[in-house]
Design a protein around this motif. Sequence first.
Motif, short mmCIF file in Angstrom:
data_model
loop_
_atom_site.label_atom_id
_atom_site.label_comp_id
_atom_site.label_asym_id
_atom_site.label_seq_id
_atom_site.Cartn_x
_atom_site.Cartn_y
_atom_site.Cartn_z
N ARG A 1 -3.96 -14.11 1.07
CA ARG A 1 -3.65 -14.13 -0.35
C ARG A 1 -3.12 -12.76 -0.75
NH1 ARG A 1 -3.94 -18.86 0.04
NH2 ARG A 1 -5.10 -20.37 -1.24
N SER A 2 -2.56 -12.69 -1.96
CA SER A 2 -2.12 -11.42 -2.52
C SER A 2 -2.82 -11.17 -3.85
CB SER A 2 -0.61 -11.42 -2.77
OG SER A 2 0.12 -11.62 -1.59
N HIS B 1 -11.75 -7.72 -0.23
CA HIS B 1 -10.89 -8.70 0.43
C HIS B 1 -9.93 -8.00 1.39
CE1 HIS B 1 -12.24 -11.97 -2.20
NE2 HIS B 1 -12.18 -11.10 -3.19
N SER B 2 -10.43 -7.62 2.53
CA SER B 2 -9.59 -6.94 3.52
C SER B 2 -8.51 -7.88 4.08
CB SER B 2 -10.44 -6.39 4.66
OG SER B 2 -11.16 -7.44 5.31
N ASP B 3 -8.68 -9.19 3.86
CA ASP B 3 -7.70 -10.16 4.33
C ASP B 3 -6.63 -10.46 3.29
OD1 ASP B 3 -9.69 -11.35 2.74
OD2 ASP B 3 -9.27 -13.34 3.56
N PRO C 1 2.16 -13.62 0.91
CA PRO C 1 1.23 -14.73 0.68
C PRO C 1 1.05 -15.03 -0.80
CG PRO C 1 0.04 -12.78 1.43
CD PRO C 1 1.50 -12.48 1.60
N PRO C 2 0.60 -16.23 -1.13
CA PRO C 2 0.43 -16.63 -2.54
C PRO C 2 -0.44 -15.64 -3.32
CG PRO C 2 0.12 -18.51 -1.09
CD PRO C 2 0.20 -17.31 -0.21
N ILE C 3 -0.12 -15.49 -4.59
CA ILE C 3 -0.84 -14.53 -5.45
C ILE C 3 -2.11 -15.18 -5.98
CG2 ILE C 3 -0.70 -13.13 -7.53
CD1 ILE C 3 2.43 -13.34 -7.14
N GLN C 4 -3.23 -14.64 -5.60
CA GLN C 4 -4.52 -15.16 -6.05
C GLN C 4 -5.00 -14.50 -7.33
OE1 GLN C 4 -6.33 -17.76 -4.70
NE2 GLN C 4 -7.49 -17.51 -6.60
N ALA C 5 -4.73 -13.21 -7.49
CA ALA C 5 -5.18 -12.46 -8.66
C ALA C 5 -4.03 -11.62 -9.19
CB ALA C 5 -6.37 -11.58 -8.31
#
Length: 321
Positions: A5-6, A28-30, A83-87
């Motif tokens: 995620r981003s 969130h290191s991932d 990657p898709p934006i989560q926040a």
Amino acid sequence: MAYTRSAIVTGGTANLGYFAALEVARQHSDWLVVVCSRSDREHAADMINGVLKQSNTIFMPLDLSDSKSVRSFAKDWSNRNYPPIQALFLNAALQFPGKASYTPEGVESTFAISHVGHSLFFHLLCPNLAPKARIVLTSSGTHDPAMKSGLPDAIYTTAEELAHPPPAIANGPGRRHYANSKLANIMWAYALHKRLNQKVPDRGITVNAFDPGLMPGTGLARESNALGRCVWEKVLPKVTPVLKVLYTDNIHKPEESAASLVRLACSDETAGISGKYFEGRKEIPSSKDSYDEKKIDDLWQWTVKYCAQDEAEAARFENFA
């Protein structure tokens, strides 16, 4: 590393934004964590990576006062296939305490940066939002006259008059533009929440507004004169305990407010909450004006019309396509 995620933080190179980005990267290191500002002179992204001994934070330039810069960022984002934006932290802001300041595009600068640029940024990035993405706008208790913040009272007439103030407003107190822009942040959050629920409820996108409280010593006063900067950056941080007793207990270090901001944007505790206003970790009512549906609709309609390049783009913005 393949990130899942981003997270994007506007105004993410200093103060509240920096500490929010640091905390997201820590948790969130991932995730790919992106700090945005006009420049990164202090190498904030490198600092975060160094502190955490990770490499998941990057800097991308963004000038919210310039629609071309916002559009360039969005195009670059899509081209890079991140990657898709989560926040999405819509956090950046400035105060201009003197007479009205304007962007090269002719919009009052505070409103342009805090509201117009962020709105365009959201709409252009909307196709890249992850399912159940969270948007948080950094607002301020200064939007509410009942809070007696010491700033001139926010006065919402129309969005057009906030963008292109008539002489009576343009020649008034400079910090009123800041209070007005923070009121606009909350009203736009409510407008966006309502329309997301109506148009794309299946996407599960949430949006909230956040008051970090007073944070003496941050860069918010960098457009002030030398005395104003000295008081804000040197004097007030030293008398914070006194201010908490005599003025308000809603005074925090940037890292403290950042922890509350990240909780709202990322924590399981706040999942599914939308259309609310938070002071730190407390959900509270916003100002009376902020719930005025006619004013909310005026702001929404003006913003879409102003930001969209043509009718086709306006339709995409209205339908979150």
